[in-house]
Design an enzyme around this catalytic site. Structure first.
Site, PDB file in Angstrom:
ATOM      1  N   GLN A  37     -30.211 -12.093 -46.220  1.00  0.00           N
ATOM      2  CA  GLN A  37     -30.882 -13.373 -46.425  1.00  0.00           C
ATOM      3  C   GLN A  37     -31.436 -13.989 -45.153  1.00  0.00           C
ATOM      4  OE1 GLN A  37     -27.333 -14.705 -49.095  1.00  0.00           O
ATOM      5  NE2 GLN A  37     -29.053 -15.973 -49.701  1.00  0.00           N
ATOM      6  N   ARG A  92     -18.954 -17.365 -40.835  1.00  0.00           N
ATOM      7  CA  ARG A  92     -18.836 -16.221 -41.732  1.00  0.00           C
ATOM      8  C   ARG A  92     -20.216 -15.585 -41.898  1.00  0.00           C
ATOM      9  NH1 ARG A  92     -18.975 -15.796 -48.088  1.00  0.00           N
ATOM     10  NH2 ARG A  92     -18.667 -13.552 -48.199  1.00  0.00           N
ATOM     11  N   HIS A 138     -22.279  -7.562 -48.493  1.00  0.00           N
ATOM     12  CA  HIS A 138     -22.829  -8.720 -49.194  1.00  0.00           C
ATOM     13  C   HIS A 138     -24.117  -8.296 -49.883  1.00  0.00           C
ATOM     14  CE1 HIS A 138     -22.816 -13.373 -49.202  1.00  0.00           C
ATOM     15  NE2 HIS A 138     -23.674 -12.955 -50.125  1.00  0.00           N
ATOM     16  N   ASN A 184     -18.221  -9.080 -51.054  1.00  0.00           N
ATOM     17  CA  ASN A 184     -18.558 -10.434 -51.485  1.00  0.00           C
ATOM     18  C   ASN A 184     -18.945 -10.447 -52.958  1.00  0.00           C
ATOM     19  OD1 ASN A 184     -19.450 -13.360 -50.716  1.00  0.00           O
ATOM     20  ND2 ASN A 184     -21.158 -12.518 -51.899  1.00  0.00           N
ATOM     21  N   GLU A 185     -18.220 -11.241 -53.743  1.00  0.00           N
ATOM     22  CA  GLU A 185     -18.566 -11.507 -55.142  1.00  0.00           C
ATOM     23  C   GLU A 185     -18.936 -10.252 -55.946  1.00  0.00           C
ATOM     24  OE1 GLU A 185     -20.210 -16.086 -54.710  1.00  0.00           O
ATOM     25  OE2 GLU A 185     -21.645 -14.496 -55.159  1.00  0.00           O
ATOM     26  N   ASN A 324     -15.397 -18.232 -53.451  1.00  0.00           N
ATOM     27  CA  ASN A 324     -16.738 -18.805 -53.492  1.00  0.00           C
ATOM     28  C   ASN A 324     -16.858 -19.607 -54.773  1.00  0.00           C
ATOM     29  OD1 ASN A 324     -17.266 -17.341 -51.198  1.00  0.00           O
ATOM     30  ND2 ASN A 324     -18.901 -16.101 -52.085  1.00  0.00           N
ATOM     31  N   TYR A 326     -18.951 -23.231 -56.640  1.00  0.00           N
ATOM     32  CA  TYR A 326     -20.028 -24.197 -56.473  1.00  0.00           C
ATOM     33  C   TYR A 326     -19.995 -25.347 -57.472  1.00  0.00           C
ATOM     34  CZ  TYR A 326     -22.458 -21.018 -53.245  1.00  0.00           C
ATOM     35  OH  TYR A 326     -22.791 -20.226 -52.169  1.00  0.00           O
ATOM     36  N   GLU A 390     -17.406 -19.986 -49.567  1.00  0.00           N
ATOM     37  CA  GLU A 390     -18.728 -20.556 -49.868  1.00  0.00           C
ATOM     38  C   GLU A 390     -18.573 -21.740 -50.809  1.00  0.00           C
ATOM     39  OE1 GLU A 390     -21.774 -18.013 -51.491  1.00  0.00           O
ATOM     40  OE2 GLU A 390     -21.306 -16.385 -50.092  1.00  0.00           O
ATOM     41  N   TRP A 440     -22.009 -23.202 -47.694  1.00  0.00           N
ATOM     42  CA  TRP A 440     -23.217 -22.403 -47.887  1.00  0.00           C
ATOM     43  C   TRP A 440     -24.397 -23.360 -47.866  1.00  0.00           C
ATOM     44  CZ3 TRP A 440     -23.989 -17.348 -47.656  1.00  0.00           C
ATOM     45  CH2 TRP A 440     -25.270 -16.892 -47.963  1.00  0.00           C
ATOM     46  N   GLU A 447     -33.113 -16.696 -50.865  1.00  0.00           N
ATOM     47  CA  GLU A 447     -32.027 -16.757 -51.844  1.00  0.00           C
ATOM     48  C   GLU A 447     -32.214 -15.726 -52.960  1.00  0.00           C
ATOM     49  OE1 GLU A 447     -29.183 -18.248 -52.055  1.00  0.00           O
ATOM     50  OE2 GLU A 447     -29.262 -19.486 -50.257  1.00  0.00           O
ATOM     51  N   TRP A 448     -32.246 -14.449 -52.530  1.00  0.00           N
ATOM     52  CA  TRP A 448     -32.236 -13.339 -53.477  1.00  0.00           C
ATOM     53  C   TRP A 448     -33.368 -13.454 -54.499  1.00  0.00           C
ATOM     54  CZ3 TRP A 448     -29.086 -10.123 -51.116  1.00  0.00           C
ATOM     55  CH2 TRP A 448     -27.982 -10.625 -50.402  1.00  0.00           C
TER      56      TRP A 448
END
Length: 486
Positions: A37, A92, A138, A184-185, A324, A326, A390, A440, A447-448
């Site tokens: 990213q 991180r 990631h 990651n995730e 992570n 949100y 995150e 984050w 963003e992907w």
């Protein structure tokens, strides 16, 4: 006890002033980023996200790519200077697998330039008094391995290749890095990439949307192999490096708090299924040593099983719970999407009560009290110290704002400070062992599949010049920790 019934008396969390008390001086805080990213594509091998953004560009909201983005490969010293200015204690970041091993495989050459880049970044962080937290994977899987054998679908090959890549990183950086995250995730890599097909590598059963893929089987196989990759890397670290390097290693899992849509048993069961699909699928094997019974019930034979040797690898593979998170959802039973537990994720309950209004991302509403409940749930169920790796917020239409307006990000500042107030309450009032908060994110970035539309950064990035500008939220987070650290 019903899964969402915490019996905690938390209604709306804590207000802007926060609870009494302070976090310990050892509490780690800072910001998180990911290589794909922010770094740009210079001097590295191709990732599956590079290929996805070009060959399936209609799946990226603004048809953009991360070829340059923040150009942190060249401007990493600017990033370190920002972290120092913000008084961050930790950073991180992720290592790019195709930057270290451009072709990805265990017999493929390591890039001296890639190793040198991360050595320079780590040394600069340490010189600034900032602790590195390093994520090995990631999502930027080497495209060469995707082409060679199908990537995460091929267990025998990918586990050997990932373990060798991890070995290279431990050997090259472990004398200065004591905090490692393997994966990651895994949920967010496996389900959107192999079930929905809307992220790299873009596979699904929908032939109007994806050329290849099998949504019935592939995401569960990929998730299974991601857990095993974590276990193999952790085992290697414990056996070969931990005694000399003295570090810690774990996996980071996504997952958001869930409240029932109404007080019926049907809604409470839907909450349990949603939490199993998003969290228990991975957390139960990794931290509890058994598979999620609800995932087995929902998937049957489609959920792969672990051998006795693999269960042994998973046992004690994680020193902490990487979290992570949100947002929060109301959960209503219904729908045939097994990836969400055959449940609907809503922001309004049966009484018409709303959690809030979505920001730039339709899946994200700020719900500070839900964050507190989530932390309490994770600690009670999995009994590991929690590192929040995150949490963040993207304002509506910030990508259309003037530079000056974008810097005055009051909503993001409120998100972080209110979430931090509730983290402090979880520690002081609920007895939850939380040891970090990584917001984050440090920089506005790519963003992907959402491209450059949502901006999560506490730093504004001019994507033409690469120049960085601190936002209000960066100052407010610094002020919060100035006040709330012992």
């Amino acid at each position: 006890m019903r899964q969402n019934d915490m019996g905690d008396g938390i209604v709306n969390g804590v207000g802007s002033d926060g609870p009494a008390g302070k976090l310990p001086a050892t509490f780690m805080w800072g910001y998180a980023t990911a290589a794909q990213q922010i770094e740009g594509a210079a001097d590295r091998g191709e990732s599956i996200w590079d290929r996805f953004a070009k060959e399936q560009s209609s799946k990226v909201q603004d048809a953009s790519d991360g070829d340059v983005s923040c150009d942190s490969y060249h401007l990493f010293m600017d990033d370190v200077a920002l972290l120092k200015e913000y008084k961050a204690k930790g950073y991180r970041f992720s290592v790019s697998w195709p930057r270290i091993v451009p072709l990805g495989g265990r017999d493929d050459p390591v890039s001296p330039a890639g190793v040198a880049y991360y050595n320079a970044l780590i040394d600069a962080l340490l010189a600034a008094g900032i602790t590195p937290f390093v994520t090995l994977f990631h999502w930027d899987f080497p495209q060469a391995l995707q082409d060679r054998y199908g990537g995460w679908l091929c267990k025998n090959e990918v586990l050997k290749d990932f373990t060798r890549y991890a070995d290279v990183c431990f050997a090259a950086f472990g004398d200065r890095v004591q905090n490692w995250i393997t994966i990651n995730e895994p949920y967010v890599h496996s389900v959107p990439g192999w079930f929905n097909g809307d992220t790299a590598p873009g596979r699904s059963s929908d032939r109007t949307f994806s050329k290849e893929g099998d949504s019935e089987t592939e995401p569960w196989i990929v998730g299974h192999h991601l857990m095993l990759a974590h276990a193999h890397a952790a085992k290697l670290y414990h056996r070969k490096y931990r005694a000399a390097q003295g570090g810690f290693i774990s996996i980071t899992l996504n997952g958001d708090w869930a409240e029932p849509w109404d007080d019926t048993e049907e809604s409470h069961q839907a909450v349990a299924r949603k939490m199993a699909a998003a969290i228990g699928w991975f957390a139960d094997p990794v931290f509890l040593g058994h598979e999620s019974a609800l995932m087995r019930e929902m998937l049957g034979d489609r959920l792969p099983t672990f051998t006795a040797n693999e269960w042994e690898l998973l046992r004690d593979s994680s020193d902490f719970y990487g979290c992570n998170t949100y947002t929060t959802n109301y959960i209503k039973s219904g729908g045939g999407d097994v990836s969400t537990g055959n449940a609907q994720l809503l922001f309004e309950n049966a009484k018409g009560e709303r959690l809030g209004e979505p920001c730039a991302c339709p899946w994200l509403v700020s719900v500070p009290w839900g964050f507190r409940r989530h932390l309490k749930y994770l600690y009670k169920r999995y009994k590991k110290p929690i590192y929040v790796t995150e949490a963040g917020y993207a304002r509506k239409n910030e990508h259309h704002m003037t530079h000056e307006d974008a810097l005055n990000d009051i909503e993001r500042a409120e998100y972080h400070t209110r979430y931090l107030n509730n983290l402090l309450a979880a520690v002081k009032e609920d007895g939850v062992d939380v040891r970090s908060y990584f917001g984050w994110t440090l920089l506005d970035n790519w963003e992907w599949s959402e491209g450059y539309i949502p901006r999560f950064g506490v730093t504004y990035v001019d994507f033409v010049t690469g120049k960085r500008y601190p936002k209000l939220s960066a100052r407010k987070v610094t002020e919060w920790f100035d006040t709330h650290l012992a």
